[in-house]
Design a protein around this motif. Structure first.
Motif, PDB file in Angstrom:
ATOM      1  N   GLY A  54      33.253  31.511  38.038  1.00  0.00           N
ATOM      2  CA  GLY A  54      31.864  31.332  37.629  1.00  0.00           C
ATOM      3  C   GLY A  54      31.018  32.560  37.856  1.00  0.00           C
ATOM      4  N   VAL A  55      31.604  33.756  37.715  1.00  0.00           N
ATOM      5  CA  VAL A  55      30.848  34.992  37.932  1.00  0.00           C
ATOM      6  C   VAL A  55      29.852  35.185  36.788  1.00  0.00           C
ATOM      7  CG1 VAL A  55      30.998  37.505  38.037  1.00  0.00           C
ATOM      8  CG2 VAL A  55      32.656  36.098  39.277  1.00  0.00           C
ATOM      9  N   ASP A  56      28.585  35.370  37.132  1.00  0.00           N
ATOM     10  CA  ASP A  56      27.565  35.572  36.107  1.00  0.00           C
ATOM     11  C   ASP A  56      26.851  36.918  36.232  1.00  0.00           C
ATOM     12  OD1 ASP A  56      26.104  35.072  38.399  1.00  0.00           O
ATOM     13  OD2 ASP A  56      24.681  33.713  37.433  1.00  0.00           O
ATOM     14  N   ARG A  57      26.998  37.618  37.361  1.00  0.00           N
ATOM     15  CA  ARG A  57      26.384  38.928  37.509  1.00  0.00           C
ATOM     16  C   ARG A  57      27.332  39.856  38.255  1.00  0.00           C
ATOM     17  NH1 ARG A  57      23.777  37.418  34.134  1.00  0.00           N
ATOM     18  NH2 ARG A  57      21.510  37.327  33.866  1.00  0.00           N
ATOM     19  N   TYR A  58      27.258  41.123  37.858  1.00  0.00           N
ATOM     20  CA  TYR A  58      28.122  42.163  38.421  1.00  0.00           C
ATOM     21  C   TYR A  58      27.297  43.431  38.538  1.00  0.00           C
ATOM     22  CZ  TYR A  58      31.320  46.174  37.790  1.00  0.00           C
ATOM     23  OH  TYR A  58      31.956  47.386  37.880  1.00  0.00           O
ATOM     24  N   SER A  59      27.406  44.109  39.674  1.00  0.00           N
ATOM     25  CA  SER A  59      26.700  45.379  39.844  1.00  0.00           C
ATOM     26  C   SER A  59      27.680  46.437  40.322  1.00  0.00           C
ATOM     27  CB  SER A  59      25.542  45.243  40.833  1.00  0.00           C
ATOM     28  OG  SER A  59      26.009  44.828  42.104  1.00  0.00           O
ATOM     29  N   ILE A  60      27.322  47.680  40.040  1.00  0.00           N
ATOM     30  CA  ILE A  60      28.140  48.815  40.443  1.00  0.00           C
ATOM     31  C   ILE A  60      27.224  49.899  40.996  1.00  0.00           C
ATOM     32  CG2 ILE A  60      28.103  49.634  38.045  1.00  0.00           C
ATOM     33  CD1 ILE A  60      30.719  51.094  38.600  1.00  0.00           C
ATOM     34  N   SER A  61      27.635  50.484  42.100  1.00  0.00           N
ATOM     35  CA  SER A  61      26.948  51.644  42.662  1.00  0.00           C
ATOM     36  C   SER A  61      28.036  52.612  43.099  1.00  0.00           C
ATOM     37  CB  SER A  61      26.061  51.237  43.842  1.00  0.00           C
ATOM     38  OG  SER A  61      25.352  52.360  44.342  1.00  0.00           O
ATOM     39  N   ASP A  62      28.287  53.606  42.269  1.00  0.00           N
ATOM     40  CA  ASP A  62      29.415  54.524  42.471  1.00  0.00           C
ATOM     41  C   ASP A  62      30.715  53.718  42.557  1.00  0.00           C
ATOM     42  OD1 ASP A  62      27.900  56.814  42.259  1.00  0.00           O
ATOM     43  OD2 ASP A  62      27.397  56.849  44.377  1.00  0.00           O
ATOM     44  N   TYR A  63      31.367  53.691  43.747  1.00  0.00           N
ATOM     45  CA  TYR A  63      32.645  52.992  43.858  1.00  0.00           C
ATOM     46  C   TYR A  63      32.511  51.597  44.472  1.00  0.00           C
ATOM     47  CZ  TYR A  63      34.903  57.365  42.598  1.00  0.00           C
ATOM     48  OH  TYR A  63      35.302  58.492  41.926  1.00  0.00           O
TER      49      TYR A  63
ATOM     50  N   SER B 162      39.837  41.782  53.378  1.00  0.00           N
ATOM     51  CA  SER B 162      41.206  42.226  53.141  1.00  0.00           C
ATOM     52  C   SER B 162      41.161  43.603  52.514  1.00  0.00           C
ATOM     53  CB  SER B 162      41.954  41.243  52.236  1.00  0.00           C
ATOM     54  OG  SER B 162      41.282  41.090  50.989  1.00  0.00           O
ATOM     55  N   CYS B 163      42.231  44.355  52.666  1.00  0.00           N
ATOM     56  CA  CYS B 163      42.294  45.711  52.125  1.00  0.00           C
ATOM     57  C   CYS B 163      43.649  45.942  51.466  1.00  0.00           C
ATOM     58  CB  CYS B 163      42.073  46.757  53.216  1.00  0.00           C
ATOM     59  SG  CYS B 163      40.451  46.680  54.006  1.00  0.00           S
ATOM     60  N   GLY B 164      43.677  46.850  50.518  1.00  0.00           N
ATOM     61  CA  GLY B 164      44.913  47.200  49.847  1.00  0.00           C
ATOM     62  C   GLY B 164      44.965  48.675  49.538  1.00  0.00           C
ATOM     63  N   GLU B 165      46.171  49.161  49.290  1.00  0.00           N
ATOM     64  CA  GLU B 165      46.382  50.561  48.946  1.00  0.00           C
ATOM     65  C   GLU B 165      46.885  50.658  47.515  1.00  0.00           C
ATOM     66  OE1 GLU B 165      48.714  54.557  50.644  1.00  0.00           O
ATOM     67  OE2 GLU B 165      49.043  52.581  51.577  1.00  0.00           O
TER      68      GLU B 165
ATOM     69  N   PHE C 234      42.235  53.546  48.756  1.00  0.00           N
ATOM     70  CA  PHE C 234      42.118  52.242  49.411  1.00  0.00           C
ATOM     71  C   PHE C 234      40.949  51.447  48.848  1.00  0.00           C
ATOM     72  CE2 PHE C 234      44.050  55.028  52.645  1.00  0.00           C
ATOM     73  CZ  PHE C 234      45.198  54.297  52.936  1.00  0.00           C
ATOM     74  N   ARG C 235      41.114  50.139  48.838  1.00  0.00           N
ATOM     75  CA  ARG C 235      40.025  49.224  48.493  1.00  0.00           C
ATOM     76  C   ARG C 235      39.998  48.101  49.518  1.00  0.00           C
ATOM     77  NH1 ARG C 235      39.958  46.390  42.708  1.00  0.00           N
ATOM     78  NH2 ARG C 235      38.992  48.381  42.128  1.00  0.00           N
ATOM     79  N   CYS C 236      38.783  47.743  49.943  1.00  0.00           N
ATOM     80  CA  CYS C 236      38.592  46.589  50.815  1.00  0.00           C
ATOM     81  C   CYS C 236      37.706  45.573  50.101  1.00  0.00           C
ATOM     82  CB  CYS C 236      37.967  46.989  52.151  1.00  0.00           C
ATOM     83  SG  CYS C 236      39.064  47.967  53.223  1.00  0.00           S
ATOM     84  N   VAL C 237      37.998  44.307  50.308  1.00  0.00           N
ATOM     85  CA  VAL C 237      37.269  43.202  49.693  1.00  0.00           C
ATOM     86  C   VAL C 237      36.657  42.347  50.792  1.00  0.00           C
ATOM     87  CG1 VAL C 237      37.435  41.229  48.136  1.00  0.00           C
ATOM     88  CG2 VAL C 237      38.936  43.191  47.805  1.00  0.00           C
TER      89      VAL C 237
ATOM     90  N   THR D 223      33.570  44.825  46.706  1.00  0.00           N
ATOM     91  CA  THR D 223      34.704  45.715  46.929  1.00  0.00           C
ATOM     92  C   THR D 223      34.174  47.119  47.194  1.00  0.00           C
ATOM     93  OG1 THR D 223      35.017  46.370  44.603  1.00  0.00           O
ATOM     94  CG2 THR D 223      36.128  44.364  45.352  1.00  0.00           C
ATOM     95  N   VAL D 224      34.792  47.793  48.150  1.00  0.00           N
ATOM     96  CA  VAL D 224      34.462  49.183  48.464  1.00  0.00           C
ATOM     97  C   VAL D 224      35.749  49.989  48.413  1.00  0.00           C
ATOM     98  CG1 VAL D 224      32.472  48.572  49.888  1.00  0.00           C
ATOM     99  CG2 VAL D 224      34.723  48.799  50.959  1.00  0.00           C
ATOM    100  N   GLU D 225      35.632  51.290  48.132  1.00  0.00           N
ATOM    101  CA  GLU D 225      36.820  52.127  47.977  1.00  0.00           C
ATOM    102  C   GLU D 225      36.633  53.466  48.665  1.00  0.00           C
ATOM    103  OE1 GLU D 225      37.982  52.511  43.898  1.00  0.00           O
ATOM    104  OE2 GLU D 225      37.786  50.360  43.493  1.00  0.00           O
ATOM    105  N   SER D 226      37.741  54.026  49.140  1.00  0.00           N
ATOM    106  CA  SER D 226      37.721  55.330  49.792  1.00  0.00           C
ATOM    107  C   SER D 226      39.138  55.878  49.852  1.00  0.00           C
ATOM    108  CB  SER D 226      37.135  55.219  51.201  1.00  0.00           C
ATOM    109  OG  SER D 226      37.163  56.479  51.855  1.00  0.00           O
ATOM    110  N   ASP D 227      39.242  57.173  50.011  1.00  0.00           N
ATOM    111  CA  ASP D 227      40.542  57.795  50.232  1.00  0.00           C
ATOM    112  C   ASP D 227      40.984  57.674  51.685  1.00  0.00           C
ATOM    113  OD1 ASP D 227      41.197  58.693  47.640  1.00  0.00           O
ATOM    114  OD2 ASP D 227      39.805  60.377  47.844  1.00  0.00           O
ATOM    115  N   GLN D 228      40.052  57.355  52.595  1.00  0.00           N
ATOM    116  CA  GLN D 228      40.360  57.198  54.011  1.00  0.00           C
ATOM    117  C   GLN D 228      40.157  55.735  54.398  1.00  0.00           C
ATOM    118  OE1 GLN D 228      41.581  59.760  55.742  1.00  0.00           O
ATOM    119  NE2 GLN D 228      41.351  61.088  53.950  1.00  0.00           N
ATOM    120  N   LEU D 229      41.186  55.137  54.996  1.00  0.00           N
ATOM    121  CA  LEU D 229      41.096  53.721  55.331  1.00  0.00           C
ATOM    122  C   LEU D 229      39.989  53.452  56.345  1.00  0.00           C
ATOM    123  CD1 LEU D 229      42.220  50.913  54.909  1.00  0.00           C
ATOM    124  CD2 LEU D 229      43.934  51.373  56.681  1.00  0.00           C
ATOM    125  N   ALA D 230      39.826  54.337  57.336  1.00  0.00           N
ATOM    126  CA  ALA D 230      38.766  54.140  58.327  1.00  0.00           C
ATOM    127  C   ALA D 230      37.394  54.134  57.662  1.00  0.00           C
ATOM    128  CB  ALA D 230      38.838  55.224  59.400  1.00  0.00           C
TER     129      ALA D 230
END
Length: 400
Positions: free
Chosen positions: A301-310, A348-351, A363-366, A375-382
């Motif tokens: 039932g997703v009705d809105r989505y936003s993005i700010s960089d990654y 949760s996080c994934g590579e 990496f992405r964390c949810v 969801t956020v993303e980075s090249d460094q898990l920390a």
């Protein structure tokens, strides 16, 4: 009336309850929620965006907001036909010269002459696109561009001129084509080549199609062009065209999505590719597998989505739907195992594996907060962990 003694007792009890449960301000914990002030957010701000940025309408901002609005009324692949499950990166058209990415380069002058206000181009196919963005060999694909002009006269003139310019590229080989269901469309093809171009004015809008099929069959090309128009034109009928003044009056963040989206730099100027809010169609235009995400997002039932960089933020139907969406947010692009951030509930996080997805980050964390999934993303898990903590805290701090 209560006696003074009982009124004082009531005030004391209220004060104790407030001290025990906290308030929604300053990240204090609510019942059954963590105290977000204890999270390791590193350098990241947990203040809502309006605390750090003030929107000011101007010519550039109004065009970006107009393109976001338009994207929500451009057909996605599964709406046209369930076989069109794949998408390539959409192409915003803020100015006439940027239309050369989807139209014949010489058409830009005609668009400019007729006062193009803005446009947006979406691309779908029955096979996944190549990494370059080109359609795969033997695929059936649709490039669908919608543009808005100041009035019906400039739109009609632009449609005719755009087709004439494209026709002239190979005038000795191209042949005009009439679409029986849309005789007002300007269309042509080159016999032996499995593509067709078609441009149709619809009120103040112009719809341009570039369609390819596996074999050079004109009946297939014309049938598909008519099928696209049949889906797209009613969507435009529900989207009132904008005047230049209307564009300046478009709301910046009416659903409060960007204020809740982690924005490390506090730079909030609207940008259709990196600082934006969309409905479901706007998200699907940016998804490489529209079929999968169309089913997934509708289920949640997703009705809105936003993005700010990654950083991405989704508003689901309810808390339970948000948790179900979070469970599958890593499956396609970040299937590798990765440690989770400490203290962030339900995260949760994934590579990213070498073959998974198009993201440039490793990496992405949810995380989930009530009906929101981020969801956020980075090249460094920390760093991804700190972003996830900051995003969770920001959501908790943005309930007012």
């Amino acid at each position: 009336m209560l006696s003074r003694k009982y009124r004082l007792a009531a005030v004391a009890i209220a004060a104790m309850l407030t001290a025990g449960c906290g308030s929604e301000l300053d990240g204090a914990a609510q019942p059954a929620e963590i105290d977000v002030r204890t999270l390791d957010v590193g350098k990241y701000s947990t203040d809502p965006l309006e605390v750090r940025y003030t929107y000011a309408p101007d010519l550039s901002n109004r065009t970006q907001l107009s393109m976001m609005r338009l994207a929500g009324n451009i057909a996605v692949g599964p709406e046209i036909d369930p076989r069109f499950t794949y998408s390539a990166t959409p192409i915003p058209v803020p100015y006439a010269h940027t239309a050369s990415r989807v139209l014949t380069p010489d058409a830009a002058a005609a668009l400019d002459r007729n006062g193009l206000l803005f446009g947006y181009a979406a691309r779908v196919s029955d096979k996944s696109f190549e990494k370059s963005g080109n359609p795969s060999t033997g695929s059936t694909f649709i490039d669908l561009t919608v543009m808005q002009f100041p009035d019906e006269e400039t739109a009609a003139r632009s449609a005719a001129e755009t087709d004439a310019i494209d026709f002239a590229v190979a005038a000795d080989a191209n042949q005009p084509v009439i679409l029986s269901k849309y005789p007002g469309a300007h269309s042509h093809w080159r016999p032996g080549i499995a593509t067709i171009g078609s441009t149709l004015a619809h009120g103040k809008y112009v719809v341009h199609l570039f369609i390819g099929v596996a074999e050079p069959q004109l009946d297939q090309l014309t049938a598909l062009a008519e099928q696209v128009y049949a889906v797209q034109l009613p969507l435009l009928d529900t989207l009132p065209p904008l005047s230049r003044e209307d564009m300046l009056r478009l709301p910046y963040d009416p659903d409060g999505m960007l204020r809740r989206t982690l924005n490390p730099n506090g730079l909030g100027a609207p940008n259709v590719t990196s600082q934006a809010v969309f409905g479901l169609r706007g998200f699907l235009h940016q998804s490489t597998d529209q079929g999968y995400w169309n089913r997934t997002m509708n289920d949640a039932g997703v009705d809105r989505y936003s993005i700010s960089d990654y950083t991405r933020l989704f508003r689901a139907r309810d808390d339970g739907s948000a948790r179900k969406l979070a469970d599958v947010a890593l499956e396609l692009s970040f299937p590798g195992a990765a440690a989770v951030p400490g203290g962030v509930p339900g995260s949760s996080c994934g590579e990213k594996t070498n073959s998974a997805g198009y993201s440039v980050k490793r990496f992405r964390c949810v995380l989930v907060y009530r009906q929101y999934v981020a969801t956020v993303e980075s090249d460094q898990l920390a760093d991804a962990h700190q972003q996830a903590a900051a995003q969770y805290a920001l959501l908790a701090n943005s309930t007012w």
